[in-house]
Design an enzyme around this catalytic site. Sequence first.
Site, PDB file in Angstrom:
ATOM      1  N   ASP A   1      53.467  57.435  62.154  1.00 46.15           N
ATOM      2  CA  ASP A   1      53.031  57.542  60.754  1.00 46.15           C
ATOM      3  C   ASP A   1      51.507  57.416  60.622  1.00 46.15           C
ATOM      4  OD1 ASP A   1      53.459  54.756  61.447  1.00 46.15           O
ATOM      5  OD2 ASP A   1      53.184  54.262  59.331  1.00 46.15           O
ATOM      6  N   HIS A   2      50.802  57.467  61.773  1.00 48.07           N
ATOM      7  CA  HIS A   2      49.332  57.419  61.777  1.00 48.07           C
ATOM      8  C   HIS A   2      48.704  58.552  62.587  1.00 48.07           C
ATOM      9  CE1 HIS A   2      49.171  53.489  59.739  1.00 48.07           C
ATOM     10  NE2 HIS A   2      50.390  53.413  60.249  1.00 48.07           N
TER      11      HIS A   2
ATOM     12  N   HIS B   1      48.909  44.513  66.278  1.00 47.54           N
ATOM     13  CA  HIS B   1      49.992  45.405  65.825  1.00 47.54           C
ATOM     14  C   HIS B   1      50.334  46.369  66.958  1.00 47.54           C
ATOM     15  CE1 HIS B   1      52.362  47.899  63.115  1.00 47.54           C
ATOM     16  NE2 HIS B   1      51.605  48.943  63.387  1.00 47.54           N
TER      17      HIS B   1
ATOM     18  N   ASP C   1      47.029  49.351  60.207  1.00 43.14           N
ATOM     19  CA  ASP C   1      48.137  48.403  60.033  1.00 43.14           C
ATOM     20  C   ASP C   1      47.772  47.020  60.562  1.00 43.14           C
ATOM     21  OD1 ASP C   1      49.592  50.513  59.020  1.00 43.14           O
ATOM     22  OD2 ASP C   1      51.046  50.596  60.663  1.00 43.14           O
TER      23      ASP C   1
ATOM     24  N   HIS D   1      50.907  54.989  66.340  1.00 49.17           N
ATOM     25  CA  HIS D   1      52.216  55.146  65.689  1.00 49.17           C
ATOM     26  C   HIS D   1      52.330  56.490  64.973  1.00 49.17           C
ATOM     27  CE1 HIS D   1      53.114  50.537  65.634  1.00 49.17           C
ATOM     28  NE2 HIS D   1      53.502  51.114  66.747  1.00 49.17           N
TER      29      HIS D   1
ATOM     30  N   HIS E   1      45.596  53.956  65.186  1.00 46.23           N
ATOM     31  CA  HIS E   1      46.523  53.607  66.275  1.00 46.23           C
ATOM     32  C   HIS E   1      47.557  54.710  66.458  1.00 46.23           C
ATOM     33  CE1 HIS E   1      48.662  52.035  62.741  1.00 46.23           C
ATOM     34  NE2 HIS E   1      49.744  51.794  63.457  1.00 46.23           N
TER      35      HIS E   1
ATOM     36  N   HIS F   1      49.330  50.985  54.183  1.00 48.27           N
ATOM     37  CA  HIS F   1      50.643  50.971  53.528  1.00 48.27           C
ATOM     38  C   HIS F   1      50.599  50.239  52.201  1.00 48.27           C
ATOM     39  CE1 HIS F   1      53.208  52.435  56.904  1.00 48.27           C
ATOM     40  NE2 HIS F   1      52.258  51.904  57.658  1.00 48.27           N
TER      41      HIS F   1
HETATM   42 FE    FE Z   1      52.038  52.255  59.807  1.00 44.87          FE
HETATM   43 ZN    ZN Z   2      51.721  51.064  62.752  1.00 49.41          ZN
END
Ligand code: FE
Ligand code: ZN
Length: 254
Positions: A59-60, A113, A132, A57, A55, A170
């Site tokens: 942090d991805h 998400h 996530d 985001h 996805h 995570h």
């Molecule tokens: Fe994440």
């Molecule tokens: Zn995420």
Amino acid sequence: MLEVHQFSCLQDNYGFLLHDSATGATASIDTPEVGPINQALADKGWQLTHILNTHHHFDHAGGNEELKTQWQCQVVGAAIDAERIPGIDVEVRDGQHFAFGSAEAQVMEVPGHTSGHIAYYFADAGIAFVGDTLFALGCGRLFEGTPEQMSVSLSKLMALPDQTTVYCAHEYTEANAAFAVTVEPNNEALQRRVAEIRQLRAAGQPTVPTSIGLERATNPFVRADSPGLQGVLGMVGADEVDVFAETRRRKDHF
Ligand code: FE
Ligand code: ZN
């Protein structure tokens, strides 16, 4: 033969490299942090050929462009979210199969998400990268989706074989465990697992990966049919989507 190499990134993300020994194909599942990903590639002596994004985001997908420039690798991501996946080359859809080296990947759209979240399932190896969407004893926050969408997405994942190894993005398990025992205090499998999790974390060990069967037995977010959970929520016999929504709501305020 597929091999997974797991390592820590950022505060609590996991990076994963997926390597096909037959062809040398190597994917980074998401790109949480360039430095640790390049270090992991160096440690293993692997050359990055693919990025498989779950996805959009940061942090991805935050390391997509830098890694693509460095490695000329191919970026795979959700067709329905293509404009938010930096550097995307290959747009994939629900149910689609594609070749990764000598292995076959299957795409699962799992919105909730984010609206364009996907998971990657490798049936022959029995492994799934779920980003996530599903966590050990938890699930992703509903930033862009409804409880109904997330509930359907989690059900799709739960339909995979019990022994499927699940790589979530995570290390949230200890906090998830603290919540889980409040909504299913009499689940013995959960109690056993919480004790194991405490030991692992005290020893600095990851609790990821998990498995579909273990989550089905212990994760309140995929146990809306549990009479014990329904009882604690005061929702005996309620619709499972409503039970899921209430569980998610309580976790958000936990
Ligand atoms: Fe994440
Ligand atoms: Zn995420």
